[in-house]
Design a protein around this motif. Structure first.
Motif, PDB file in Angstrom:
ATOM      1  N   ALA A  10      49.855  40.219  21.794  1.00 29.41           N
ATOM      2  CA  ALA A  10      50.903  40.771  22.658  1.00 29.41           C
ATOM      3  C   ALA A  10      51.486  39.663  23.525  1.00 29.41           C
ATOM      4  O   ALA A  10      50.788  38.755  23.969  1.00 29.41           O
ATOM      5  N   GLY A  11      52.765  39.769  23.761  1.00 26.91           N
ATOM      6  CA  GLY A  11      53.425  38.748  24.563  1.00 26.91           C
ATOM      7  C   GLY A  11      53.424  39.043  26.038  1.00 26.91           C
ATOM      8  O   GLY A  11      53.914  38.229  26.841  1.00 26.91           O
ATOM      9  N   VAL A  12      52.917  40.208  26.434  1.00 27.79           N
ATOM     10  CA  VAL A  12      52.912  40.608  27.841  1.00 27.79           C
ATOM     11  C   VAL A  12      51.477  40.930  28.257  1.00 27.79           C
ATOM     12  O   VAL A  12      50.719  41.547  27.503  1.00 27.79           O
ATOM     13  N   VAL A  13      51.128  40.501  29.444  1.00 27.45           N
ATOM     14  CA  VAL A  13      49.806  40.778  30.010  1.00 27.45           C
ATOM     15  C   VAL A  13      49.982  41.765  31.162  1.00 27.45           C
ATOM     16  O   VAL A  13      50.898  41.623  31.984  1.00 27.45           O
ATOM     17  N   PHE A  14      49.117  42.774  31.189  1.00 24.51           N
ATOM     18  CA  PHE A  14      49.193  43.806  32.231  1.00 24.51           C
ATOM     19  C   PHE A  14      48.016  43.624  33.218  1.00 24.51           C
ATOM     20  O   PHE A  14      46.874  43.480  32.810  1.00 24.51           O
ATOM     21  N   LEU A  15      48.358  43.686  34.496  1.00 25.87           N
ATOM     22  CA  LEU A  15      47.336  43.556  35.547  1.00 25.87           C
ATOM     23  C   LEU A  15      47.538  44.664  36.577  1.00 25.87           C
ATOM     24  O   LEU A  15      48.647  45.214  36.706  1.00 25.87           O
ATOM     25  N   THR A  16      46.473  44.967  37.288  1.00 25.76           N
ATOM     26  CA  THR A  16      46.558  45.838  38.463  1.00 25.76           C
ATOM     27  C   THR A  16      46.121  45.021  39.668  1.00 25.76           C
ATOM     28  O   THR A  16      45.007  44.479  39.679  1.00 25.76           O
ATOM     29  N   LEU A  17      46.997  44.920  40.647  1.00 25.61           N
ATOM     30  CA  LEU A  17      46.727  44.139  41.869  1.00 25.61           C
ATOM     31  C   LEU A  17      46.434  45.108  43.006  1.00 25.61           C
ATOM     32  O   LEU A  17      47.213  46.032  43.255  1.00 25.61           O
ATOM     33  N   ARG A  18      45.341  44.887  43.679  1.00 23.95           N
ATOM     34  CA  ARG A  18      44.860  45.850  44.689  1.00 23.95           C
ATOM     35  C   ARG A  18      44.655  45.165  46.037  1.00 23.95           C
ATOM     36  O   ARG A  18      44.202  44.021  46.098  1.00 23.95           O
ATOM     37  N   ASP A  19      44.997  45.899  47.091  1.00 27.24           N
ATOM     38  CA  ASP A  19      44.701  45.453  48.464  1.00 27.24           C
ATOM     39  C   ASP A  19      43.382  46.117  48.874  1.00 27.24           C
ATOM     40  O   ASP A  19      43.340  47.326  49.130  1.00 27.24           O
ATOM     41  N   PRO A  20      42.276  45.371  48.949  1.00 29.45           N
ATOM     42  CA  PRO A  20      40.979  46.002  49.238  1.00 29.45           C
ATOM     43  C   PRO A  20      40.887  46.584  50.634  1.00 29.45           C
ATOM     44  O   PRO A  20      40.074  47.469  50.881  1.00 29.45           O
TER      45      PRO A  20
ATOM     46  N   TRP B  85      56.245  36.765  47.352  1.00 29.96           N
ATOM     47  CA  TRP B  85      54.878  36.307  47.124  1.00 29.96           C
ATOM     48  C   TRP B  85      53.924  37.405  47.585  1.00 29.96           C
ATOM     49  O   TRP B  85      54.032  37.893  48.694  1.00 29.96           O
ATOM     50  N   VAL B  86      53.014  37.782  46.723  1.00 31.48           N
ATOM     51  CA  VAL B  86      52.085  38.889  46.994  1.00 31.48           C
ATOM     52  C   VAL B  86      50.656  38.394  46.762  1.00 31.48           C
ATOM     53  O   VAL B  86      50.389  37.682  45.783  1.00 31.48           O
ATOM     54  N   GLU B  87      49.749  38.805  47.684  1.00 29.93           N
ATOM     55  CA  GLU B  87      48.334  38.475  47.507  1.00 29.93           C
ATOM     56  C   GLU B  87      47.542  39.750  47.274  1.00 29.93           C
ATOM     57  O   GLU B  87      47.791  40.788  47.906  1.00 29.93           O
ATOM     58  N   GLY B  88      46.576  39.681  46.388  1.00 30.34           N
ATOM     59  CA  GLY B  88      45.727  40.835  46.128  1.00 30.34           C
ATOM     60  C   GLY B  88      44.561  40.449  45.238  1.00 30.34           C
ATOM     61  O   GLY B  88      44.348  39.280  44.910  1.00 30.34           O
ATOM     62  N   GLN B  89      43.832  41.466  44.815  1.00 30.16           N
ATOM     63  CA  GLN B  89      42.663  41.274  43.961  1.00 30.16           C
ATOM     64  C   GLN B  89      42.898  41.971  42.636  1.00 30.16           C
ATOM     65  O   GLN B  89      43.315  43.143  42.595  1.00 30.16           O
ATOM     66  N   ILE B  90      42.612  41.260  41.548  1.00 28.56           N
ATOM     67  CA  ILE B  90      42.825  41.834  40.211  1.00 28.56           C
ATOM     68  C   ILE B  90      41.710  42.820  39.924  1.00 28.56           C
ATOM     69  O   ILE B  90      40.525  42.465  39.944  1.00 28.56           O
ATOM     70  N   THR B  91      42.101  44.066  39.662  1.00 24.49           N
ATOM     71  CA  THR B  91      41.100  45.089  39.353  1.00 24.49           C
ATOM     72  C   THR B  91      41.087  45.450  37.873  1.00 24.49           C
ATOM     73  O   THR B  91      40.045  45.869  37.347  1.00 24.49           O
ATOM     74  N   GLN B  92      42.215  45.320  37.219  1.00 21.52           N
ATOM     75  CA  GLN B  92      42.282  45.594  35.778  1.00 21.52           C
ATOM     76  C   GLN B  92      43.111  44.492  35.115  1.00 21.52           C
ATOM     77  O   GLN B  92      44.117  44.048  35.664  1.00 21.52           O
ATOM     78  N   LEU B  93      42.667  44.087  33.967  1.00 15.13           N
ATOM     79  CA  LEU B  93      43.343  43.011  33.242  1.00 15.13           C
ATOM     80  C   LEU B  93      43.376  43.372  31.765  1.00 15.13           C
ATOM     81  O   LEU B  93      42.331  43.615  31.151  1.00 15.13           O
ATOM     82  N   SER B  94      44.580  43.444  31.225  1.00 19.10           N
ATOM     83  CA  SER B  94      44.732  43.830  29.809  1.00 19.10           C
ATOM     84  C   SER B  94      45.478  42.710  29.082  1.00 19.10           C
ATOM     85  O   SER B  94      46.660  42.449  29.365  1.00 19.10           O
TER      86      SER B  94
END
Length: 403
Positions: free
Chosen positions: A45-55, A31-40
């Motif tokens: 498309a069947g796959v969603v790309f995200l960038t999870l960031r530790d502020p 389990w990981v917690e973070g903030q979404i910085t990019q969302l594609s």
């Protein structure tokens, strides 16, 4: 994973990537917690790309998930949202990239965020970071103010305009940073530390306009709170508006309700100070005049006394008293001499009356033997013994004759 390699026996890049992938495949889901910085989310498309960031630490990791996983939270999750992801680490060997394959995404609700902030607040308070005795006083008239704020923001304008309106000569060292989002925490921390290290900065103001709880989260970040607590320069918190209260308000040396309020609390008003100086000057003049008037009245009263108007009168009065005392002393001394003379005459007369010479003048004589002893009894004198008789006019010799 130990490998025996050398410059003479290296292993190919593909083998290294394969070995790393094999080791990562053995890791379990986390389990990981973070903030979404990019969302594609590409259409179709069947796959969603995200960038999870530790502020807090400015660290990011890529996350992928199937579209149906993201669609379950698509209505409440967007860029900037905080999420908890249940994912398994994956290694993409052709590019040598690490990512997380998400099987579930949960948004972090406001209630949960506030509960975490309350827990962090209690922890930091127990460490003494919010104690009043550690807060530093803000200088009365800072020569150089460090300002941390958003670029071309209303908070920057409010602080600069109001401060310069109150004291035109005030100078600022401004650091423009991100005040929300994933880059806010590291940039604010860096700006605060730079200004704290600046020898000329007298006070640091961290300013931001109002916003939602999520927007103000960077100013409750633990790393930022600890960085402010370590500052040697006084720090003023001017985050949001009156209802907003991030943890930065508690650790700061002074809290301002708004950026405008920060300018008023940090910089004195030149007009008010001039009025205060004039008022103090007027009170001082009145006090000096009052003192002089009291002293003048006292001096006039002293000069009006008879002893000051006719100082010789005191000498004249004392002169008469001295003459009277002198005459009195002379009379007393004369009486004493007369009495002493009379007593001396009487004493002398008594002495004369009682002396042997006076007795002999009345016809008495003193008989003495040859050795000078006085004869008191006739039996003491032998027959025909020669004696010396002393009378008032002299002495002569006598002899005892029996017959």
């Amino acid at each position: 994973m130990g490998l025996n390699t050398s410059a003479e026996a290296p292993i190919p890049v593909g083998e290294v990537s394969r070995l790393i992938g094999g080791w990562i495949d053995r890791l379990g889901a986390i389990w990981v917690e973070g903030q979404i910085t990019q969302l594609s989310r590409r259409p179709g498309a069947g796959v969603v790309f995200l960038t999870l960031r530790d502020p807090s630490y400015d660290i990011s990791i890529n996350v992928t998930c199937y579209r149906q996983v993201f669609d379950a939270v698509a209505d409440v999750v967007s860029e900037g949202a905080r999420v908890i992801v249940h994912a398994k680490p994956e290694w993409y060997a052709p590019r040598g990239q690490l990512s997380l394959r998400a099987a579930e995404i949960r948004p972090v609700g406001i209630g949960e965020l506030l509960a975490r902030l309350e827990m962090l607040k209690r922890t930091l308070a127990a460490e003494g970071l919010f104690a009043l005795d550690r807060k530093k006083p803000v200088p009365f008239l800072p020569q150089l103010i460090g300002l941390v704020c958003g670029r071309a923001s209303a908070a920057e304008r409010d602080v600069l305009e109001n401060a310069r309106r109150r004291w035109p000569a005030v100078r600022f060292e401004v650091r423009n940073v991100a005040v929300q989002g994933v880059k806010a925490v590291p940039q604010v921390i860096q700006a605060v530390r730079e200004l704290d290290a600046h020898a000329g900065v007298d006070v640091i103001v961290v300013a931001r306009g109002g916003g939602s709880v999520e927007d103000l989260l960077p100013f409750s970040d633990e790393q930022l709170i600890r960085a402010v607590a370590e500052c040697r320069t006084p720090v003023v918190s001017a985050i949001g508006h009156e209802p907003d209260s991030p943890l930065l308000d508690l650790v700061a040396d002074l809290r301002a309700s708004t950026p405008t309020d920060a300018a008023k609390k940090v910089v004195p008003d030149v007009g008010e100070e001039l009025d205060r100086v004039r008022g103090m000057r007027d009170r001082a003049l009145r006090a000096v005049r009052g003192l002089l008037e009291r002293e003048e009245r006292g001096l006039a009263h002293a000069l009006a006394r008879p002893v000051m108007e006719h100082p010789q009168r005191m000498v004249e009065v004392r002169e008469d008293e001295l003459d009277a005392l002198l005459a009195r002393s002379r009379r007393t001394f004369g009486h004493l001499l007369d009495r002493a003379d009379s007593e001396l005459s009487h004493t002398r007369a008594r002495v004369r009356a009682l002396s042997p010479a006076a007795t002999m003048e009345r016809g008495y004589a003193v008989l003495q033997r040859a050795d000078g002893s006085v004869v008191r009894d006739p039996a003491e004198v032998a027959a025909d013994e020669e004696l010396r008789a002393r009378v008032a006019a002299g002495e002569f010799t006598v002899r005892r004759v029996d017959g």
